[in-house]
Write a protein that holds these residues in place. Structure first.
Motif, PDB file in Angstrom:
ATOM      1  N   ILE A  17      44.578  41.968  32.194  1.00 14.37           N
ATOM      2  CA  ILE A  17      43.646  42.714  31.259  1.00 14.37           C
ATOM      3  C   ILE A  17      42.788  41.893  30.512  1.00 14.37           C
ATOM      4  CG2 ILE A  17      43.451  44.509  29.352  1.00 14.37           C
ATOM      5  CD1 ILE A  17      46.530  44.929  30.046  1.00 14.37           C
ATOM      6  N   VAL A  18      41.601  41.954  30.922  1.00 14.54           N
ATOM      7  CA  VAL A  18      40.336  40.752  30.428  1.00 14.54           C
ATOM      8  C   VAL A  18      39.546  41.679  29.449  1.00 14.54           C
ATOM      9  CG1 VAL A  18      38.561  39.542  30.862  1.00 14.54           C
ATOM     10  CG2 VAL A  18      40.362  39.478  32.751  1.00 14.54           C
ATOM     11  N   CYS A  19      39.839  41.100  28.279  1.00 14.54           N
ATOM     12  CA  CYS A  19      39.270  41.792  27.095  1.00 14.54           C
ATOM     13  C   CYS A  19      38.131  40.908  26.725  1.00 14.54           C
ATOM     14  CB  CYS A  19      40.281  41.846  25.860  1.00 14.54           C
ATOM     15  SG  CYS A  19      41.852  42.547  26.078  1.00 14.54           S
ATOM     16  N   VAL A  58      39.261  31.879  31.186  1.00 15.65           N
ATOM     17  CA  VAL A  58      40.222  31.222  32.192  1.00 15.65           C
ATOM     18  C   VAL A  58      39.743  31.133  33.550  1.00 15.65           C
ATOM     19  CG1 VAL A  58      42.515  31.279  33.200  1.00 15.65           C
ATOM     20  CG2 VAL A  58      42.080  32.449  30.719  1.00 15.65           C
ATOM     21  N   GLN A  59      39.146  32.003  34.356  1.00 15.62           N
ATOM     22  CA  GLN A  59      38.865  31.737  35.790  1.00 15.62           C
ATOM     23  C   GLN A  59      37.391  31.013  35.841  1.00 15.62           C
ATOM     24  OE1 GLN A  59      40.263  32.366  38.367  1.00 15.62           O
ATOM     25  NE2 GLN A  59      42.047  33.694  38.085  1.00 15.62           N
ATOM     26  N   ALA A  61      38.242  39.518  35.765  1.00 11.53           N
ATOM     27  CA  ALA A  61      39.343  40.329  36.358  1.00 11.53           C
ATOM     28  C   ALA A  61      39.347  40.639  37.860  1.00 11.53           C
ATOM     29  CB  ALA A  61      39.239  41.719  35.881  1.00 11.53           C
ATOM     30  N   GLU A  62      38.185  40.419  38.576  1.00 13.12           N
ATOM     31  CA  GLU A  62      38.287  40.384  39.802  1.00 13.12           C
ATOM     32  C   GLU A  62      38.743  38.740  40.451  1.00 13.12           C
ATOM     33  OE1 GLU A  62      34.971  40.036  43.423  1.00 13.12           O
ATOM     34  OE2 GLU A  62      34.171  40.308  41.502  1.00 13.12           O
ATOM     35  N   TRP A 111      42.168  45.126  34.953  1.00 17.14           N
ATOM     36  CA  TRP A 111      41.397  45.968  34.162  1.00 17.14           C
ATOM     37  C   TRP A 111      40.557  44.929  33.133  1.00 17.14           C
ATOM     38  CZ3 TRP A 111      42.425  51.212  33.042  1.00 17.14           C
ATOM     39  CH2 TRP A 111      43.245  51.840  33.766  1.00 17.14           C
ATOM     40  N   ALA A 112      39.416  45.588  32.931  1.00 23.13           N
ATOM     41  CA  ALA A 112      38.461  44.813  32.135  1.00 23.13           C
ATOM     42  C   ALA A 112      38.244  45.940  30.791  1.00 23.13           C
ATOM     43  CB  ALA A 112      37.084  44.752  32.596  1.00 23.13           C
TER      44      ALA A 112
END
Length: 342
Positions: free
Chosen positions: A15-17, A77-78, A100-101, A113-114
């Motif tokens: 889950i990316v917030c 992070v990515q 997220a992708e 999820w975003a």
């Protein structure tokens, strides 16, 4: 060099917030609750960014500006493999969808999820389109995540301007009467939460919010469906108020029923016919007979009774048996539960 592909674990979720305030704290507590009470449901629930990840990303972005774009192509992070892709996806909120992708693409997570708000971001349409294309789920709130919090207490159709009012980048705690520019919940959702004493001490960094709200989370699910019913034919990023955070909450808690709202009752499609719901009575106004299951709920959305109606022919009516503490009725069909006040 190509992106390293790992073996995909389908039983995990990332889950990316936007950041590390309200939604991060809420979702972290929710994940802990799921791991404790439903061990094994997910091999891993990762919420990005942690406070440390945010610090690293912030410093990296500062260096990138100093180096005029040559300071790396990373998000939280990515990291993108090239500058072209970074420039393509870096706008908000597309960057959250893209990060997220990338967790899906490198195989480290099987579901992504975003989570983001309106925040006057410039790239909402593109973010929604890209999410659909790459199968990233979106949990979106407008005007802010606080709309999801407010839904635990009331159905409020007011279009707020912001999450909290600030001065010098600091929350002035509207609703508490501590500041001369207190909007008393007329502009900000945080002010509404405090002004109405829903959460008198609300703050964006407060801990324990999920545990505090959990007793009312089914009410929030219903009220979120009510908000969406106000904007049936609009793009979600153009709606205010709006939240579909309940979809993410339901996913984590393992709910498999989808709720939709029939504002004030009225006619709705059901199976192969149409029904008209009015108060305690439902009438088959379509062309085919039907059998429906219904449930009655109290004000906290606890089920208190329910039954099967038997066959209702076209033109026939059925009156629900409603206990004294009944507040809501849910008509259960193959496509979910249609809800209304009694």
């Amino acid at each position: 060099m190509g992106r390293k592909i790992r073996s995909i674990n389908r039983n995990n979720i990332v889950i990316v917030c936007e950041g590390t305030d309200t939604e991060f704290n809420y979702l972290t507590d929710l994940a802990a609750y799921v791991n404790l009470n439903y061990p094994g449901r997910f091999a891993d629930i990762r919420i990005v960014p942690t406070a440390q990840e945010l610090v690293v990303a912030t410093n990296r972005n500062k260096n990138r500006k100093k180096l005029k774009g040559s300071g790396g192509n990373a998000y939280y992070v990515q990291e993108e493999e090239n500058e072209t892709d970074y420039e393509k996806y870096r706008k908000q909120p597309t960057r959250y969808v893209r990060e997220a992708e990338l967790f899906l693409k490198d195989g480290s997570y099987g579901e992504a999820w975003a989570v983001y708000d309106h925040d006057n971001f410039p790239d909402h349409k593109n973010a929604a389109s890209h999410a659909k294309e790459v199968k990233v789920n979106i949990a979106y709130s407008s005007v802010s995540f606080e709309e999801w919090i407010l839904a635990h207490f009331e159905r409020n159709a007011y279009a707020f301007d912001k999450s909290v009012c600030k001065q010098n980048k600091k929350d002035i705690m509207c609703g508490s009467g501590l500041h001369p520019n207190d909007c008393h919940g007329q502009r900000c959702v945080g002010g509404r939460l405090r002004e109405q004493s829903f959460i008198p001490d609300y703050g964006k960094t407060m801990g324990g919010l999920f545990r505090r709200l959990f007793v009312r989370h089914k009410v929030a699910v219903l009220n979120a469906a009510w908000l969406r019913a106000l904007h049936k034919n609009e793009n979600f990023w153009e709606c205010n108020p709006f939240t579909n955070v309940d979809n993410l909450v339901a996913r984590l808690l393992g709910y498999n029923q989808e709720y939709s709202w029939i504002p004030g009752g009225g006619v709705f499609d059901f199976e192969r016919t149409s029904l008209n719901l009015s108060g305690k009575k439902i009438k088959n106004v379509g062309d085919n007979a039907t059998v429906l299951e219904y449930e009655i709920y109290d004000y906290l959305m606890n089920r208190i009774s329910g039954a099967n109606t038997g066959v209702i022919e076209p033109g026939d009516s059925f009156e629900f048996q409603v206990p004294e503490n009944g507040v809501y009725v849910g008509v259960i069909g193959r496509d979910g539960v249609k809800m209304s006040c009694i």
